[in-house]
Design a protein around this motif. Sequence first.
Motif, PDB file in Angstrom:
ATOM      1  N   HIS A 101       0.835  -1.212   0.000  1.00  0.00           N
ATOM      2  CA  HIS A 101       0.000   0.000   0.000  1.00  0.00           C
ATOM      3  C   HIS A 101       0.863   1.253   0.000  1.00  0.00           C
ATOM      4  O   HIS A 101       0.597   2.207  -0.745  1.00  0.00           O
ATOM      5  CB  HIS A 101      -0.921  -0.017   1.212  1.00  0.00           C
ATOM      6  N   ASN A 102       1.914   1.252   0.821  1.00  0.00           N
ATOM      7  CA  ASN A 102       2.758   2.437   0.957  1.00  0.00           C
ATOM      8  C   ASN A 102       3.512   2.731  -0.339  1.00  0.00           C
ATOM      9  O   ASN A 102       3.600   3.887  -0.778  1.00  0.00           O
ATOM     10  CB  ASN A 102       3.732   2.243   2.119  1.00  0.00           C
ATOM     11  N   VAL A 103       4.068   1.689  -0.957  1.00  0.00           N
ATOM     12  CA  VAL A 103       4.773   1.876  -2.222  1.00  0.00           C
ATOM     13  C   VAL A 103       3.824   2.430  -3.283  1.00  0.00           C
ATOM     14  O   VAL A 103       4.144   3.394  -3.996  1.00  0.00           O
ATOM     15  CB  VAL A 103       5.399   0.549  -2.696  1.00  0.00           C
ATOM     16  N   ALA A 104       2.640   1.832  -3.398  1.00  0.00           N
ATOM     17  CA  ALA A 104       1.679   2.295  -4.397  1.00  0.00           C
ATOM     18  C   ALA A 104       1.283   3.745  -4.143  1.00  0.00           C
ATOM     19  O   ALA A 104       1.180   4.547  -5.086  1.00  0.00           O
ATOM     20  CB  ALA A 104       0.451   1.400  -4.397  1.00  0.00           C
ATOM     21  N   GLN A 105       1.067   4.094  -2.882  1.00  0.00           N
ATOM     22  CA  GLN A 105       0.660   5.457  -2.561  1.00  0.00           C
ATOM     23  C   GLN A 105       1.746   6.462  -2.922  1.00  0.00           C
ATOM     24  O   GLN A 105       1.466   7.529  -3.490  1.00  0.00           O
ATOM     25  CB  GLN A 105       0.309   5.569  -1.082  1.00  0.00           C
ATOM     26  N   ARG A 106       2.990   6.126  -2.626  1.00  0.00           N
ATOM     27  CA  ARG A 106       4.087   7.042  -2.953  1.00  0.00           C
ATOM     28  C   ARG A 106       4.211   7.217  -4.462  1.00  0.00           C
ATOM     29  O   ARG A 106       4.478   8.332  -4.944  1.00  0.00           O
ATOM     30  CB  ARG A 106       5.391   6.534  -2.342  1.00  0.00           C
ATOM     31  N   LEU A 107       4.048   6.139  -5.198  1.00  0.00           N
ATOM     32  CA  LEU A 107       4.155   6.245  -6.647  1.00  0.00           C
ATOM     33  C   LEU A 107       2.959   6.977  -7.248  1.00  0.00           C
ATOM     34  O   LEU A 107       3.111   7.737  -8.214  1.00  0.00           O
ATOM     35  CB  LEU A 107       4.322   4.861  -7.258  1.00  0.00           C
ATOM     36  N   GLU A 108       1.784   6.778  -6.697  1.00  0.00           N
ATOM     37  CA  GLU A 108       0.625   7.546  -7.159  1.00  0.00           C
ATOM     38  C   GLU A 108       0.827   9.027  -6.881  1.00  0.00           C
ATOM     39  O   GLU A 108       0.425   9.878  -7.694  1.00  0.00           O
ATOM     40  CB  GLU A 108      -0.649   7.022  -6.498  1.00  0.00           C
ATOM     41  N   ASP A 109       1.453   9.353  -5.759  1.00  0.00           N
ATOM     42  CA  ASP A 109       1.770  10.758  -5.471  1.00  0.00           C
ATOM     43  C   ASP A 109       2.748  11.325  -6.492  1.00  0.00           C
ATOM     44  O   ASP A 109       2.784  12.538  -6.730  1.00  0.00           O
ATOM     45  CB  ASP A 109       2.369  10.887  -4.069  1.00  0.00           C
ATOM     46  N   LEU A 110       3.548  10.435  -7.110  1.00  0.00           N
ATOM     47  CA  LEU A 110       4.496  10.835  -8.151  1.00  0.00           C
ATOM     48  C   LEU A 110       3.814  10.968  -9.509  1.00  0.00           C
ATOM     49  O   LEU A 110       4.421  11.459 -10.460  1.00  0.00           O
ATOM     50  CB  LEU A 110       5.627   9.792  -8.213  1.00  0.00           C
ATOM     51  N   GLY A 111       2.563  10.517  -9.606  1.00  0.00           N
ATOM     52  CA  GLY A 111       1.829  10.592 -10.861  1.00  0.00           C
ATOM     53  C   GLY A 111       1.538   9.259 -11.505  1.00  0.00           C
ATOM     54  O   GLY A 111       0.943   9.217 -12.599  1.00  0.00           O
ATOM     55  N   PHE A 112       1.945   8.155 -10.876  1.00  0.00           N
ATOM     56  CA  PHE A 112       1.633   6.838 -11.411  1.00  0.00           C
ATOM     57  C   PHE A 112       0.121   6.607 -11.364  1.00  0.00           C
ATOM     58  O   PHE A 112      -0.554   7.064 -10.441  1.00  0.00           O
ATOM     59  CB  PHE A 112       2.340   5.743 -10.605  1.00  0.00           C
ATOM     60  N   ARG A 113      -0.367   5.864 -12.325  1.00  0.00           N
ATOM     61  CA  ARG A 113      -1.798   5.556 -12.402  1.00  0.00           C
ATOM     62  C   ARG A 113      -2.043   4.127 -11.899  1.00  0.00           C
ATOM     63  O   ARG A 113      -1.339   3.197 -12.299  1.00  0.00           O
ATOM     64  CB  ARG A 113      -2.313   5.732 -13.834  1.00  0.00           C
ATOM     65  N   ARG A 114      -3.061   3.950 -11.076  1.00  0.00           N
ATOM     66  CA  ARG A 114      -3.367   2.641 -10.506  1.00  0.00           C
ATOM     67  C   ARG A 114      -4.007   1.749 -11.577  1.00  0.00           C
ATOM     68  O   ARG A 114      -4.989   2.150 -12.215  1.00  0.00           O
ATOM     69  CB  ARG A 114      -4.288   2.790  -9.303  1.00  0.00           C
ATOM     70  N   GLN A 115      -3.443   0.558 -11.728  1.00  0.00           N
ATOM     71  CA  GLN A 115      -3.981  -0.431 -12.659  1.00  0.00           C
ATOM     72  C   GLN A 115      -4.788  -1.462 -11.881  1.00  0.00           C
ATOM     73  O   GLN A 115      -4.277  -2.077 -10.942  1.00  0.00           O
ATOM     74  CB  GLN A 115      -2.841  -1.132 -13.408  1.00  0.00           C
ATOM     75  N   VAL A 116      -6.038  -1.666 -12.262  1.00  0.00           N
ATOM     76  CA  VAL A 116      -6.855  -2.739 -11.722  1.00  0.00           C
ATOM     77  C   VAL A 116      -6.735  -3.919 -12.673  1.00  0.00           C
ATOM     78  O   VAL A 116      -6.912  -3.775 -13.890  1.00  0.00           O
ATOM     79  CB  VAL A 116      -8.325  -2.293 -11.583  1.00  0.00           C
ATOM     80  N   GLU A 117      -6.423  -5.105 -12.134  1.00  0.00           N
ATOM     81  CA  GLU A 117      -6.102  -6.242 -12.990  1.00  0.00           C
ATOM     82  C   GLU A 117      -7.276  -6.693 -13.849  1.00  0.00           C
ATOM     83  O   GLU A 117      -7.074  -7.275 -14.916  1.00  0.00           O
ATOM     84  CB  GLU A 117      -5.588  -7.406 -12.144  1.00  0.00           C
ATOM     85  N   THR A 118      -8.496  -6.440 -13.415  1.00  0.00           N
ATOM     86  CA  THR A 118      -9.667  -6.850 -14.201  1.00  0.00           C
ATOM     87  C   THR A 118     -10.061  -5.810 -15.245  1.00  0.00           C
ATOM     88  O   THR A 118     -10.989  -6.039 -16.024  1.00  0.00           O
ATOM     89  CB  THR A 118     -10.861  -7.121 -13.274  1.00  0.00           C
ATOM     90  N   ASP A 119      -9.366  -4.669 -15.278  1.00  0.00           N
ATOM     91  CA  ASP A 119      -9.631  -3.639 -16.281  1.00  0.00           C
ATOM     92  C   ASP A 119      -8.715  -3.826 -17.487  1.00  0.00           C
ATOM     93  O   ASP A 119      -7.680  -4.497 -17.399  1.00  0.00           O
ATOM     94  CB  ASP A 119      -9.378  -2.240 -15.682  1.00  0.00           C
ATOM     95  N   PRO A 120      -9.053  -3.212 -18.639  1.00  0.00           N
ATOM     96  CA  PRO A 120      -8.127  -3.216 -19.775  1.00  0.00           C
ATOM     97  C   PRO A 120      -6.772  -2.637 -19.354  1.00  0.00           C
ATOM     98  O   PRO A 120      -6.703  -1.711 -18.543  1.00  0.00           O
ATOM     99  CB  PRO A 120      -8.836  -2.326 -20.803  1.00  0.00           C
ATOM    100  N   TRP A 121      -5.720  -3.174 -19.957  1.00  0.00           N
ATOM    101  CA  TRP A 121      -4.360  -2.832 -19.529  1.00  0.00           C
ATOM    102  C   TRP A 121      -3.929  -1.488 -20.092  1.00  0.00           C
ATOM    103  O   TRP A 121      -4.162  -1.174 -21.261  1.00  0.00           O
ATOM    104  CB  TRP A 121      -3.389  -3.913 -19.981  1.00  0.00           C
ATOM    105  N   GLU A 122      -3.279  -0.687 -19.254  1.00  0.00           N
ATOM    106  CA  GLU A 122      -2.796   0.638 -19.632  1.00  0.00           C
ATOM    107  C   GLU A 122      -1.310   0.574 -19.996  1.00  0.00           C
ATOM    108  O   GLU A 122      -0.512  -0.001 -19.256  1.00  0.00           O
ATOM    109  CB  GLU A 122      -2.978   1.613 -18.468  1.00  0.00           C
TER     110      GLU A 122
END
Length: 434
Positions: free
Chosen positions: A29-50
Motif C-alpha cells: 500500500h505504501n509503495v503504491a501510494q508514494r508512486l501515485e503521489d508521483l503521478g503513477f496511475r493505478r492499474q486494476v487487474e480486471t480492467d483493460p491494460w494501460e
Amino acid sequence: MSTPTSSIDHTTDYLRFLGDCPSPFHAAHNVAQRLEDLGFRRQVETDPWEATPGGHVLVREGAVVAWVIPHEVGEGAGFRVVGAHTDSPTFTLKPMPSTRTADGWGQLEVEVYGGMLWNSWLDRELALAGRLVTTDGQVHLVRTGALARIPQLAIHLDRGVNGDGLKLDPQKHLHPVFTVGTDADVLQILARDAGLAGPEQIASFDVVTIPAQGAAVFGAEQEFVASGRQDNLSSVHAGVRALELAGADWQDGAPAGGDVWVFACFDHEEVGSDTRTGAAGPLLQDVLTRTAAALGRDLDGTARMVAASSCVSADAAHSVHPNYVERHDPAHHPVMGGGPVLKVNANQRYATDAVGVALWKRVCAAAGVPVQAFVSNNAMPCGSTIGPITATRLGMTTVDVGVPLLSMHSAREMSHVRDLVQLSAALGAYWQGA
C-alpha cells in the motif's frame, strides 16, 4: 542523470518507511501510494491494460508491481526489471488467535514464518500488524501498539543457559503473553485499532508480529540503522527512492525513450515464493505480457521484448561478521559501508553470472558506486533469492545484489546508511540505461 539525495535525507525517509511498512500489506500500500503521489496511475487487474507513457502501478495483496512506459518504445526495447520482496521472518497469528492458561495468562497463538533467529524475539515488546477482512468482504489494514512479549526464563531457573546454549521449542517457548487475569480479547483489540465496531465484523485476518521498538540510527557517526524487516525493505525503499528521483527529471511524466522500467516487489519470498503473490507465481509474467500486448506486440514481439530484458534481483546480503570471520569465505569479505554486494553462487542459489556481473559493474560505474562480492564459505550453503526463480520463469539475464547486513533474520537487523544510498543510486542508473 540525477544525483542521489543526501544520506541524511535518504536515511530519514528510510526510517519513516520502515515504520510505515509493518506488514507486506502495508508495504505494498505504501509503495503504491508514494508512486501515485508521483503521478503513477493505478492499474486494476480486471480492467483493460494501460500502456500509455508514464508510470503505472498495481497492488495484489502483499505484492506491488510498478512499470514506467517511455514516450518512445523502440522495436528493440525490452524490460529493465528490479525485483525485491515485502515480507520478512516473523510470527503469524493462527486462526484461533489466543488462549488462556490455568493460571490466567492470555497468550497469542502464533506460527513461525520464515527462517527466524528465534532468540532475537525474546524479551521484546511486540505489536500486531496486517489486514482484516470483514464480513462484507472489505479489507482493512491494522496495526496495534505494543501488545505482547515472549519472556525468557530467568537464569535462576535455567542455570546452564549461558554455557550450554539456549534451546527453544517453537510450540512451547515462543508463545507471547498479552494479558493476565483479565478477559481481554485480541480480536477486540484488532477491531478497535482498525476502526471497526467490534470483532464480530472480522471474517478473517492475515496478521503478523513486529517489534514495537521503532527503527533508529546509531554508531560513532550515526552510520548504522537498527530495525526489523530490513531484509528486504532495504531494497524496496531503494527502488522507490530511485523512481522518485528519476521522476523529477521526466518531461511530461515519462522518460523520453528506451526500455520499459519495472519494479516488482513480491510477497512470500521467505517461505519459498510459491504463491499468487510470490516470485514463482504468474504476477511478473502477467505484467510483462499484458504490457507488451498493450504496446501492440504480438506473441513473437512479446518474446523478443523479454529476450532483450534483464533483471536486478535486489535482496539483502551478508556483511562479514567481525566476531565470526571464520564463517565467511576468506577471500571475499564484503563489509558494511563498502557498497552494495554482488551475490555469487556456483550452485545457482543466486542467479548471478558473468554477463550479470558485467551489467552490474557498468551500472555501478555510471552511478559512482563501489562494488563488492559475496561468496559463501564452501562448508556453509547459502540461502537463495527471487533471482533464480525469475531467471527460470522468464529466461532473462538476472543478477543478485543487495546491501550488506548484520543480524540478518533477527528481530532487529543492522545496515549502513551509505550502502542504502548507493543501492538506490545504482538502481536508478540501471533503469536509466547504464
